[in-house]
Every structure is written in C-alpha cells, then in structure tokens.
Write an enzyme that holds these catalytic residues in place. Structure first.
Site, PDB file in Angstrom:
ATOM      1  N   ARG A 125      40.225  46.605 -75.216  1.00  0.00           N
ATOM      2  CA  ARG A 125      39.872  47.687 -76.136  1.00  0.00           C
ATOM      3  C   ARG A 125      40.996  48.707 -76.196  1.00  0.00           C
ATOM      4  O   ARG A 125      41.785  48.853 -75.260  1.00  0.00           O
ATOM      5  CB  ARG A 125      38.603  48.409 -75.665  1.00  0.00           C
ATOM      6  CG  ARG A 125      37.329  47.641 -75.897  1.00  0.00           C
ATOM      7  CD  ARG A 125      36.169  48.402 -75.283  1.00  0.00           C
ATOM      8  NE  ARG A 125      35.954  49.672 -75.960  1.00  0.00           N
ATOM      9  CZ  ARG A 125      35.080  49.846 -76.941  1.00  0.00           C
ATOM     10  NH1 ARG A 125      34.361  48.836 -77.372  1.00  0.00           N
ATOM     11  NH2 ARG A 125      34.927  51.033 -77.491  1.00  0.00           N
ATOM     12  N   GLU A 173      28.910  46.265 -86.622  1.00  0.00           N
ATOM     13  CA  GLU A 173      27.519  46.649 -86.856  1.00  0.00           C
ATOM     14  C   GLU A 173      27.518  47.807 -87.846  1.00  0.00           C
ATOM     15  O   GLU A 173      28.221  48.795 -87.637  1.00  0.00           O
ATOM     16  CB  GLU A 173      26.872  47.090 -85.550  1.00  0.00           C
ATOM     17  CG  GLU A 173      26.780  46.012 -84.491  1.00  0.00           C
ATOM     18  CD  GLU A 173      26.197  46.566 -83.195  1.00  0.00           C
ATOM     19  OE1 GLU A 173      24.984  46.853 -83.169  1.00  0.00           O
ATOM     20  OE2 GLU A 173      26.966  46.730 -82.227  1.00  0.00           O
ATOM     21  N   LYS A 183      29.093  56.589 -81.143  1.00  0.00           N
ATOM     22  CA  LYS A 183      28.290  57.037 -82.289  1.00  0.00           C
ATOM     23  C   LYS A 183      27.288  58.119 -81.867  1.00  0.00           C
ATOM     24  O   LYS A 183      27.122  59.131 -82.541  1.00  0.00           O
ATOM     25  CB  LYS A 183      27.545  55.844 -82.895  1.00  0.00           C
ATOM     26  CG  LYS A 183      28.424  54.698 -83.362  1.00  0.00           C
ATOM     27  CD  LYS A 183      27.580  53.554 -83.896  1.00  0.00           C
ATOM     28  CE  LYS A 183      28.434  52.356 -84.297  1.00  0.00           C
ATOM     29  NZ  LYS A 183      28.837  51.536 -83.149  1.00  0.00           N
TER      30      LYS A 183
END
Length: 775
Positions: free
Chosen positions: A486, A271, A496
């Site tokens: 992950r 993204e 973020k």
C-alpha cells in the site's frame, strides 16, 4: 489559395511541411512570419536561405512588440544579425526598451553587430576548455558531458556561432581520444543509491527508505512490463508459487486462452462507498499500467455488494478520477452484473457439501478463536432449503448466513459467503435481500472476466487461500492473485470513516477539501494528474508498504507545473505605489512571457500605469542587513517593464501605518543595476486566494503514541488562510475552474470551482520551493 501560398512561403524558409502546417494554425504567428518573410525578400531581392529563414521564424515566434518587426528583419536580412545568440540579445534589447526611438549604436553594441569571431579564436577557446577538464575527459572519454566544453567556449566567445563551436569541440575531442571504442558506445550506467530486495520482484533501481524516494531510474511502464516483474505469462498460472492445481486446471487454462487469446487482463475493483485517495492512485496506476505496458486490457469493476454504504455520487466520482488520471477501462462492470451466476454457484457449493447455512450472530464470529459453528455439519438438503428461505426473505438480518468450509491463512474459519440485508440495491432494487461478501465475490468475478493477474494490496494476502479454494471448489478458471504494498502518506488521514468525522466536526468542508489527500481534493487544490502518476512511478512497484512524505508528492507537482502553468503576477498583501514621473501619458501595454524560459510559448499583455501595487514585504523603511528590495536609497526593478523605481516619499496614515509610496522611475539600463526585481500589478482584479498548509501537526495523527488525544485533537489551526482581497493581473480574467498559473515569486495556484463571474477564487497548490521547515 492563400493558405497554399503561405505553406509554400514557410517551407521555403526551411520549415518542414508539418511544422509549416502547425504554424498556419496559429493565426497571429503565421501573420507575423508572413510579414517578416515578405520584408526580408524585398530587402534581399532573392530567395531566403535556410539559416535566415530559421532566424525569421525565431523572430516571429518570440517578438512581443510588432512595431519592432521591420527594424529587426532589416538586421537579419542584411546579415548583421546572423546567429541565434544575437537574435536573443536583440529581442531582449527591444523588450527592455519599449519606448521610441531605439539608440542604434547602443543596440548594435548589445547585440554584437559587426563583431567578428575568427576560427582561430574558437579553436583557442575550445582548447582552453578541454585542458580545463582534461583529466576527467581522459577517464570518462565519450561519456563525459561535452556540453560543459561548449558552455565554457561560448562563455569566452559570446558572439561565436554555436555550430562552429560544436564542430571544433567534436574535432578536438576526436583528436584527443581517437575514434569511439565499443565501451564508449555502451550506455552509461545510472548509479542507484539502493536496490529493491529480491522479494519485491522488481528490477527498478529506486526504492523508498524512511519515506524518502531514491532517484528513479525506471519509468512506471518499464517497471510494469512483463520482463521486469516475475509474473506468470497468461495461461501459465500453474507456474506461480503457491498456485493450487486440480485435475481440471489445464483444461480450464486452455479454455481461458481460447477466450482471451493470451491477452493480459487486469481489473481495478473499488467499493463505491467513498472517494478514492492517493493510495488508490497507486492501485489505478498498477492495474491499468500493467495492462497497458503489456498490451492488455483493464476492467473498472465496482464491488457493489454492500448497498447500505453505496451512493451514486461515489460511482460517478470514481469513474471521473480514473479518467482524470489518464486511463480508460476496456469496460465498466459491476459485481451486481453477476448476482444470478454468483447465487447459482452458491447453491452448487451447498450441493457439493462445501457450504452451509449458519445461525451464529456476527458478534460470535469476531475475535481470533471463535467457536466452530454447531451447524457446520447440517445436512445438505437442509442448507439448500434454508438458503432458499434466505433468498425469499424469511430470515431477519443477522439470523442466517451462508458460510464456506475452509480455513484461511490468518486462521479465520469458514468465512461468510452470503448475508441477509433488506436495503434496496442501487442497480437491482428489491430483487435481492441477500448479498455476497467480498471473500466470495472477488475471485469469482475475476474468473468470470478471465482476469489473468488479480493485483491486490498486501492485506489481501491472507485471503489468497480462499481465492484459490473457491475457484477450484467450483471447477472454474482460477486467476492468480498478486500482492503489492500500500501507499500511505504522513500528515494524512484517508479512512472514509475518519474523513466523515472531519467533515462533521467542521475541520474540512467535504471530501474534496484541498487539505485532504483524496483524489478529488488533490484535483481541486490544483495537483496535475501527471504529477500523481509520476509520484506513483517514483514510489515504485514494491511489495513492502510505503509511507511517504507529502513534500515528495509536492516536488512532482512542481516539476509538472513548472512546464505547464503560465506565469502571472499577484499581490497578496498590497501596498499602493505612485510613480510621479511616469514616462507616458497613458498606461503602457507590457508583454509578459507565459514561460520566461521558453518565449516560443507565447505572451500575455498587462497594463503598466502610474499607480501600481507591490507586496508590502517588498518595502522596508528600516531594512535589516541583506535586505535587497525597496528601501531608502535602494532602488528596485519592476519585472518585465525594463524600469527601476526609487523611493521619494512615504505616505502614512493617522496610526503611523504606511498607506502608500511615491517613487520615480528610470529605464533599467540608464544607471546601476538594482539588487532585486519585484513583481507588481496595475489595474488588477480583486480575487480571493486560499493558502493551504498541512491539516495535521504530527506525522502520524492516528498513532495514539504520537497523538494521545486522537487525530481530531491534532488539527493544524493554520491549515487554511484566506486572503479575501488579493490583487491579480488582468491576464487571468477569463480563467476557468482548475486552470493553473504560477504567480511569480509566490507559488503555483489553481482556480477553485467556487469562482463565479467577477469573482475568481484561487487555491495555492504548492509554493515555488519546498519549505525548509518541513521535514
């Protein structure tokens, strides 16, 4: 014509044509080799044999002081220096004796000139080494490390010819063990400390336990080859457990193979609403690496379906980071490339009775057991009209959504496919006021691009059913989604939202602050991309989520920089030293190897004058026991100069603080060898050096149990120390941003983009060794 003559001359020395051509590209080396060969031919009066040619090439590529060329060539041409060991000793001697004249008697003694080593001596030395290791040699046979035998024999006979020792080792081992058997020819198995669980679907023998990586036995490419993973072959999607088939599946797979030719296709779909972090590096390596390892292709596809949070700088930064890690996408695509097709498919879903327009608010859809939509069974025609009204901007944001009729693995019912947003899109402008969601977009974009393996992190496992359902509901090609674990790091925050909080609080400067673990931050700090890729390989392709210690990443960084970062000298906390009996009327030019372990990689020149600067910690008036550096009655060597300095006078200021030292110097071989050698600078550059440490004090700064006050309360006040007037040797004067160096005895450093002409700024990348205090 001169180039042709030089090429013939160099190949006549025994160089291959390719090596000779490479040598010609290096102007300084080819000139020195040409001069050496010419002088040797004049001395010999005949052609040069290969053994002599090899020594001449070694001399030309490693000699720092051209004044010594004729002197050393004469010894090689007259066969007084005839082994690599002697040449290395000769080069070391002239390096440590920069002043004329050379004492030839001392030189010849130090270089083994005239020393004869007989075959009998070699035989005895090898026999002694074999007897020393005989029990282990008989057990391991030809899997034994024969280098140990050669090393012990060489230690006993310093000036022996290495080839003769190797030949004798081979002969005596053959006599002891006999010819190699079939088991001797088998590859020695590597012992792994642990194995991956079978569910991880990987044959690699390294795992992660409690954040510690076990020694890697398979490269990332080996881990990612099709044979190493139980992934389906292209076109055999239906063989994957859990894959849902329909009456159309086989026809769709046949069409898929006609389009792709059986090629592996993956994609990396970030993204564009933030900067990539170290966890994304694993995703990049996995997606691009799997395609590369299996002769396939990988798309870089931006999931640009949320215009509120997307910025142009994020698109650019993501492309830059993918390229920085060494990967090139076959094509850069965008979810917005397919907005028309995605809209048409949404209309088709409504026609098939599989989607409906809903008016429940966002807050009503949250939680584990939201109420079913009262509009789930509204007529198809009504949903078609309402969806068209959404498209034409007749609903406010939040007043209507398009929802799909399915229940996901986590119990989530009827996920949203489209929502209203009146934010202009960076690519399509105001064309659209409705945008598709990830749940709707992801699998259909994979289908359009004929992705064979949709590789996702573990949290997307809950969306696998919607992935298969949507493709099958529309009767389009359905790829296979595979999940992997992950990669996270201790002492780090990568969210973020939380990085923006750190920036707003002034704890870090921006996304690329070198204390963060974003990829732009790691690049700015000086981490080489190869090190990050190697780290991902060490972590391995695991299904389980892994949280690693930062020092394991730093170890990968040291491994790369040790071989790639040229050496220089820098002083952080300087102390002025005056050499009162400096041996020359003007500063000497000292040749320093860029890589001391491999002098063929070249040298750089630094001045050595009567005034030098050393680290303040390298001198003590009252040293504690075990202190080996400069003190009263304890001289110290100066690296690369061949000189030792001895303290004569300490100059102090009014406050009693030491301001400077006065010392005398002597040649290193003119007396007892000092206990230590220290780095120094003379006529240096003044630079800014930034010393970084961990940003957080606890392993898990986001864990309320560990840090009750929240991650912003866990900041390390010593995470950045700025040395504004560090002194660095002038060899770095032309360095550019991101150039990397090892400052001897201090660590690895990288030039920061804040540098400008006349003022270099360096970031400490990592220390030379892992800090034992870090666990």
């Amino acid at each position: 014509m001169a180039a042709i003559d030089s090429l013939s001359l160099f190949t006549g020395l025994g160089l291959s044509e390719q090596k000779a051509r490479e040598t010609l590209k290096n102007t300084a080396l080819s000139a020195q080799l040409r001069e050496a060969a010419t002088q040797a031919q004049q001395t010999l009066g005949c052609t040069i044999d290969k053994a002599t040619g090899t020594l001449l090439y070694g001399l030309a590529s490693r000699l720092r002081d051209p004044r010594r060329l004729s002197f050393l060539v004469s010894y090689i041409a007259n066969r007084k220096i005839h082994t690599e060991t002697q040449l290395s000793a000769a080069l070391e001697y002239v390096r440590s004796h920069p002043l004329d004249p050379i004492n030839t008697t001392d030189f010849e003694q130090e270089c083994g000139v005239g020393v004869i080593v007989t075959p009998e001596q070699i035989e005895e030395a090898v026999e002694a080494a074999i007897n020393h290791h005989r029990p282990k040699l008989l057990v391991e046979r030809y899997h034994f490390n024969m280098g140990l035998l050669m090393g012990e024999a060489r230690a006993a006979l310093k000036w022996a010819d290495g080839k003769m020792i190797k030949h004798e080792v081979d002969m005596q081992v053959l006599h002891l063990l006999g010819p190699k058997t079939e088991s001797d020819l088998e590859k020695k198995p590597k012992v792994a400390k642990a194995r991956l669980e079978e569910k991880d679907r990987v044959t690699a023998k390294d795992v992660v336990e409690n954040g510690e990586a076990v020694v890697q036995t398979l490269s990332l490419m080996e881990q990612l080859r099709g044979e190493a993973l139980k992934f389906h072959k292209p076109g055999e999607n239906y063989k994957t457990p859990g894959y849902v088939t329909t009456p159309h599946t086989m026809d769709l797979l046949r069409q898929h193979l006609e389009i792709t030719g059986g090629q592996v296709r993956t994609r990396f779909p970030p993204e564009p609403n933030g900067i990539l972090h170290v966890g994304h590096a694993k995703a990049i390596n996995f997606n691009f690496g799997y395609a590369k390892a299996n002769n396939g292709i990988c798309f870089l596809r931006f999931d640009d379906t949320n215009p509120e949070k997307e910025e142009a700088k994020f698109f650019t930064a993501i492309c830059d980071m993918v390229a920085w890690l060494g990967y090139t996408p076959c094509k850069v695509t965008y979810a917005s490339d397919y907005f028309d097709q995605l809209y048409a498919w949404a209309v088709e879903l409504i026609h098939r009775g599989l989607a409906y327009v809903c008016h429940q608010r966002g807050e009503e859809l949250k939680g584990h057991n939201p109420l079913p939509s009262p509009w789930r069974d509204r007529p198809i025609e009504e949903s078609l009209l309402l969806f068209e009204a959404m498209h034409k901007g007749k609903f406010a944001e939040g007043e209507a959504t398009l929802r799909m009729k399915l229940v996901m693995e986590d119990g989530k019912m009827d996920p949203v496919a489209y929502r209203v947003k009146y934010t202009p899109h960076h690519r399509t402008g105001d064309t659209w006021c409705i945008y598709p969601t990830y749940d709707y977009t992801h699998c259909l974009c994979d289908s359009i691009e004929h992705i064979t393996h949709s590789l996702c992190t573990k949290e997307f496992q809950a969306r696998r059913s919607s992935y298969f359902w949507l493709c099958n509901a529309l009767d389009v090609y359905c790829p296979v989604q595979w999940e992997y674990g992950r990669l996270n790091l201790h002492y780090a925050v990568v969210s973020k939202r939380k990085i923006l909080q750190l920036v707003a609080a002034g704890a870090v400067r921006d996304w690329d602050d070198p204390r963060l673990f974003t990829l732009t931050a790691l690049r700015r700090r000086g981490f080489p991309p190869e090190a990050i890729n190697n780290f991902c390989a060490r972590v391995g392709v695991t299904v389980a989520q892994t949280t690693m210690e930062p020092h394991l990443l730093e170890a990968c960084v040291r491994d790369v920089l040790n071989d790639t970062a040229p050496r220089a000298m820098a002083v952080l906390d300087s102390l002025r030293v005056v050499i009162t009996n400096f041996p020359a009327a003007k500063p000497l030019d000292i040749q320093v190897p860029n890589f001391p372990a491999d002098e063929t990689k070249g040298f750089h020149q630094v001045p050595f004058g009567p005034t030098i600067f050393i680290e303040r910690t390298d001198f003590k008036e009252e040293p504690e026991p075990g202190y080996k550096r400069l003190a009263w009655g304890q001289p110290v060597g100066l690296r690369h100069t061949g000189y030792v300095i001895e303290l004569q006078h300490v100059v102090k200021g009014p406050s009693g603080c030491v301001e400077s030292l006065e010392v005398t110097c002597r040649q290193a071989d003119a007396g007892e060898k000092p206990k230590a050698f220290i780095h120094w600078v003379s006529q240096p550059l003044t630079c800014e050096i930034r010393l970084y440490d961990r940003l957080f004090q606890h392993k898990n700064p986001e864990d309320p149990a560990e840090v009750p006050g929240g991650f912003l309360s866990d900041l390390n006040p010593a995470s950045l120390q700025v040395v504004e007037a560090a002194l660095v040797d002038c060899s770095v004067a032309l360095a550019k941003p991101f150039d990397k160096f090892q400052f001897e005895r201090l660590g690895y450093f990288s030039v920061d983009p804040d540098s400008h002409q006349g003022q270099l700024v360096f970031n400490r990348t990592v220390t030379l060794k892992e800090d034992p205090g870090k666990v």
